[in-house]
Design a protein around this motif. Sequence first.
Motif, mmCIF file in Angstrom:
data_model
loop_
_atom_site.group_PDB
_atom_site.id
_atom_site.type_symbol
_atom_site.label_atom_id
_atom_site.label_comp_id
_atom_site.label_asym_id
_atom_site.label_seq_id
_atom_site.Cartn_x
_atom_site.Cartn_y
_atom_site.Cartn_z
ATOM 1 N N ASP A 1 0.537 -1.147 -0.090
ATOM 2 C CA ASP A 1 0.080 0.089 -0.136
ATOM 3 C C ASP A 1 0.567 1.388 -0.071
ATOM 4 O O ASP A 1 0.328 2.484 -0.068
ATOM 5 C CB ASP A 1 -0.901 0.127 1.121
ATOM 6 N N THR A 2 2.176 1.251 0.183
ATOM 7 C CA THR A 2 2.952 2.259 0.400
ATOM 8 C C THR A 2 4.404 2.078 -0.024
ATOM 9 O O THR A 2 4.789 0.791 -0.093
ATOM 10 C CB THR A 2 2.877 2.913 1.528
ATOM 11 N N ARG B 1 5.491 4.990 6.757
ATOM 12 C CA ARG B 1 3.926 4.722 6.451
ATOM 13 C C ARG B 1 3.444 3.265 6.211
ATOM 14 O O ARG B 1 2.501 2.922 6.709
ATOM 15 C CB ARG B 1 3.589 5.418 4.916
ATOM 16 N N LYS C 1 -4.082 8.644 4.538
ATOM 17 C CA LYS C 1 -3.015 7.380 4.924
ATOM 18 C C LYS C 1 -1.967 7.394 3.767
ATOM 19 O O LYS C 1 -0.970 7.438 4.117
ATOM 20 C CB LYS C 1 -3.853 6.000 5.081
ATOM 21 N N ASN C 2 -2.385 7.207 2.620
ATOM 22 C CA ASN C 2 -1.505 6.781 1.606
ATOM 23 C C ASN C 2 -1.667 7.489 0.202
ATOM 24 O O ASN C 2 -0.795 7.090 -0.665
ATOM 25 C CB ASN C 2 -1.223 5.436 1.465
ATOM 26 N N ASP D 1 1.236 8.176 -2.000
ATOM 27 C CA ASP D 1 2.023 7.262 -2.757
ATOM 28 C C ASP D 1 1.634 6.939 -4.069
ATOM 29 O O ASP D 1 1.878 6.350 -4.720
ATOM 30 C CB ASP D 1 1.799 5.934 -1.885
#
Length: 329
Positions: free
Chosen positions: A121-122, A127, A164-165, A168
């Motif tokens: 996810d990143t 993170r 959150k991400n 990215d």
Amino acid sequence: MLKDNHGRRINYLRLAVTDRCNLRCFYCMPEEGLNWLSREELLTYEEMLRTCALLVKMGIEKIRITGGEPFVRKDLMKFLSALSKISGLNELTITTNGVLTAPLVPGLKKLGIKSVNLSLDTLDANRFFTITHRDEFNKVMETLDQLLKYDIEVKINAVVMDGKNTQDIIPMVEMTKDMPVSVRFIEEMPFNGEGHIYSGLKWDYIRILDEIKTKYPDVRKLQDEQYSTSYNYNIPGHKGDIGVIAAYSRTFCGTCNRIRITPEGVLKTCLYDGGVMNIKDLIRLGFSDDELKGKLQEAMNNRAKDGWEAERNRAFNDPAHESMATIGG
């Protein structure tokens, strides 16, 4: 050929071999984990092999092994070897978080595994820890390197989460410049095992694509494969490609060709249904193959039209009580 009551061909099974996972992604489960299934509650490997062989005879051509994290289950490689020998099975693939996978990649190659979905996810280690509550980023990146080294097709699955991400998105798109990978951005779904409050979809597939276009306005649409769950794109000059999966918007339901079996043997004809039958219970009650085939076909004959109908028909109409770890990712 296996078909449902809407005339859709069913040729793809997602089989979750365990609900356990060595990460604690907040969007999937609480930090303390879930109430894990006991060994007796799980389908045995023998029961899974029997079920898969039967489904292949009925028309399943592709099986994806998922979890939880599949490689936390003991002797999985032996099971994969047996599964790969089922006559009529054309494609065997795996979804993994990559923490335990790197040393196993040569063995996967020998088994004929041509494609692996890697959950990531990143690209930022800090993170990664915030999202997963585990310091395993380097192991996941090592798995990515090994998969590419052994020429196994890699699809990177990234769940896009507001706050959150999202920063990215562009860096992950940039991975496709020099790597022959497919980066797929997935809408966040409510299956979090009550790990956090799902406040609704803030980054749908349209907004994700718009974000990509801020850096790459020349991104071009590719021809999507039959049964594709993703809208696929390429940036001129890039080795890899990108995809956007409308997992919550459910725009691909009309061509859905997949079913799921959970670790405890529950058949789900849709990600969003509450389960339509328990195969493990029928096996342990002594059902013959013909009787099992009848029950499976009956389930296909009563399949929801789409994910919205499946969710409405749930006995408990709140998917947040489930975790992606218990329904196969």
